[in-house]
Design a protein around this motif. Sequence first.
Motif, mmCIF file in Angstrom:
data_model
loop_
_atom_site.group_PDB
_atom_site.id
_atom_site.type_symbol
_atom_site.label_atom_id
_atom_site.label_comp_id
_atom_site.label_asym_id
_atom_site.label_seq_id
_atom_site.Cartn_x
_atom_site.Cartn_y
_atom_site.Cartn_z
ATOM 1 N N UNK A 77 0.844 -1.197 0.000
ATOM 2 C CA UNK A 77 0.000 0.000 0.000
ATOM 3 C C UNK A 77 0.877 1.244 0.000
ATOM 4 N N UNK A 78 1.890 1.265 0.866
ATOM 5 C CA UNK A 78 2.808 2.422 0.927
ATOM 6 C C UNK A 78 3.480 2.662 -0.430
ATOM 7 N N UNK A 79 3.973 1.604 -1.043
ATOM 8 C CA UNK A 79 4.653 1.737 -2.338
ATOM 9 C C UNK A 79 3.719 2.317 -3.400
ATOM 10 N N UNK A 80 2.503 1.807 -3.449
ATOM 11 C CA UNK A 80 1.546 2.273 -4.451
ATOM 12 C C UNK A 80 1.137 3.728 -4.212
ATOM 13 N N UNK A 81 0.883 4.080 -2.957
ATOM 14 C CA UNK A 81 0.523 5.463 -2.635
ATOM 15 C C UNK A 81 1.688 6.392 -2.963
ATOM 16 N N UNK A 82 2.901 5.983 -2.614
ATOM 17 C CA UNK A 82 4.083 6.793 -2.924
ATOM 18 C C UNK A 82 4.262 6.971 -4.436
ATOM 19 N N UNK A 83 3.775 6.000 -5.211
ATOM 20 C CA UNK A 83 3.866 6.074 -6.677
ATOM 21 C C UNK A 83 2.708 6.869 -7.276
ATOM 22 N N UNK A 84 1.829 7.373 -6.411
ATOM 23 C CA UNK A 84 0.742 8.210 -6.893
ATOM 24 C C UNK A 84 -0.595 7.524 -7.068
ATOM 25 N N UNK A 85 -0.746 6.299 -6.582
ATOM 26 C CA UNK A 85 -2.032 5.608 -6.700
ATOM 27 C C UNK A 85 -3.113 6.422 -5.984
ATOM 28 N N UNK A 86 -4.253 6.536 -6.635
ATOM 29 C CA UNK A 86 -5.376 7.301 -6.108
ATOM 30 C C UNK A 86 -6.297 6.371 -5.320
ATOM 31 N N UNK A 87 -6.468 6.608 -4.017
ATOM 32 C CA UNK A 87 -7.304 5.714 -3.205
ATOM 33 C C UNK A 87 -8.792 5.826 -3.508
ATOM 34 N N UNK A 88 -9.169 6.771 -4.364
ATOM 35 C CA UNK A 88 -10.582 6.976 -4.637
ATOM 36 C C UNK A 88 -11.015 6.524 -6.025
ATOM 37 N N UNK A 89 -10.131 5.830 -6.766
ATOM 38 C CA UNK A 89 -10.523 5.287 -8.071
ATOM 39 C C UNK A 89 -10.772 3.789 -7.940
ATOM 40 N N UNK A 90 -11.505 3.252 -8.886
ATOM 41 C CA UNK A 90 -11.771 1.815 -8.904
ATOM 42 C C UNK A 90 -13.096 1.468 -8.265
ATOM 43 N N UNK A 91 -13.444 0.199 -8.455
ATOM 44 C CA UNK A 91 -14.712 -0.318 -7.939
ATOM 45 C C UNK A 91 -14.479 -1.635 -7.216
ATOM 46 N N UNK A 92 -14.502 -1.679 -5.917
ATOM 47 C CA UNK A 92 -14.595 -0.521 -5.040
ATOM 48 C C UNK A 92 -13.255 0.210 -4.982
ATOM 49 N N UNK A 93 -13.284 1.440 -4.558
ATOM 50 C CA UNK A 93 -12.035 2.183 -4.393
ATOM 51 C C UNK A 93 -11.260 1.581 -3.218
ATOM 52 N N UNK A 94 -9.989 1.924 -3.117
ATOM 53 C CA UNK A 94 -9.181 1.443 -1.991
ATOM 54 C C UNK A 94 -9.738 1.967 -0.674
ATOM 55 N N UNK A 95 -10.195 3.213 -0.697
ATOM 56 C CA UNK A 95 -10.764 3.795 0.522
ATOM 57 C C UNK A 95 -12.033 3.027 0.937
ATOM 58 N N UNK A 96 -12.889 2.722 -0.029
ATOM 59 C CA UNK A 96 -14.112 1.968 0.268
ATOM 60 C C UNK A 96 -13.779 0.553 0.731
ATOM 61 N N UNK A 97 -12.780 -0.061 0.104
ATOM 62 C CA UNK A 97 -12.372 -1.413 0.503
ATOM 63 C C UNK A 97 -11.853 -1.407 1.940
ATOM 64 N N UNK A 98 -11.082 -0.378 2.301
ATOM 65 C CA UNK A 98 -10.569 -0.280 3.666
ATOM 66 C C UNK A 98 -11.719 -0.213 4.672
ATOM 67 N N UNK A 99 -12.737 0.561 4.337
ATOM 68 C CA UNK A 99 -13.885 0.677 5.230
ATOM 69 C C UNK A 99 -14.702 -0.617 5.270
#
Length: 154
Positions: free
Chosen positions: A119-141
Motif C-alpha cells: 500500500x505504501x509503495x503504491x501510494x508513494x507512486x501516486x495511486x489514487x485511493x478513490x478510483x476503482x470499484x470498489x475504491x481502496x478507501x471503500x475497501x478499507x472501510x
Amino acid sequence: MSTGNDGGTPQEDGVVPGTGAQDAAQSDAGAAAAIALAHALFDAARQGDTATLVRYLDAGVPFTLTNTAGDSLLMLAAYNGHPAIVRDLLARGADADQANDRGQTPLAGAVFKGHTEVVRLLVDAGADPDVGTPSARAAAEMFGRTDLTGLFGG
C-alpha cells in the motif's frame, strides 16, 4: 519449370508444396509457447518469483502484460503482497491505478489483503485511493482495514 508434382521442387511461383501447413503448425506452436510463457510470468508475479519475472522483463517482455481478466503483473503482485516486484514494476513505469476488467485497482487489492508495505509503495507512486470499484478507501472501510487509510494522505 516444375509442375510441383514431385513433392518438394519449387513450382513456377516459387512455393514449395506443404510449407503452408508447416508454417501454420510452427505458428501454432509459437503461439502456444507465448501463452505458456505469459502464464508462467503471471504465476511468478502471484508467487513472488522476482528473479524469474525480472529476467524476462529485462529481456523485453512488456511490464504492461495483462491476463484475460485484465489483471496486470502489478495487480497480481500487489494483491499477493510482493513488495519487491511491485517496486520493480513501478520503477519500470507500471500504472499504479490500472484497473482490471472488474474495475479493481492494485491499491484496492493490497488494501483488501492488508499488505501495508505494498500500500505504501503504491501510494508513494501516486495511486489514487478513490478510483476503482470498489475504491481502496471503500475497501478499507468495508473490510475493516481503516488503519491503512492513514497512508492515503489528505
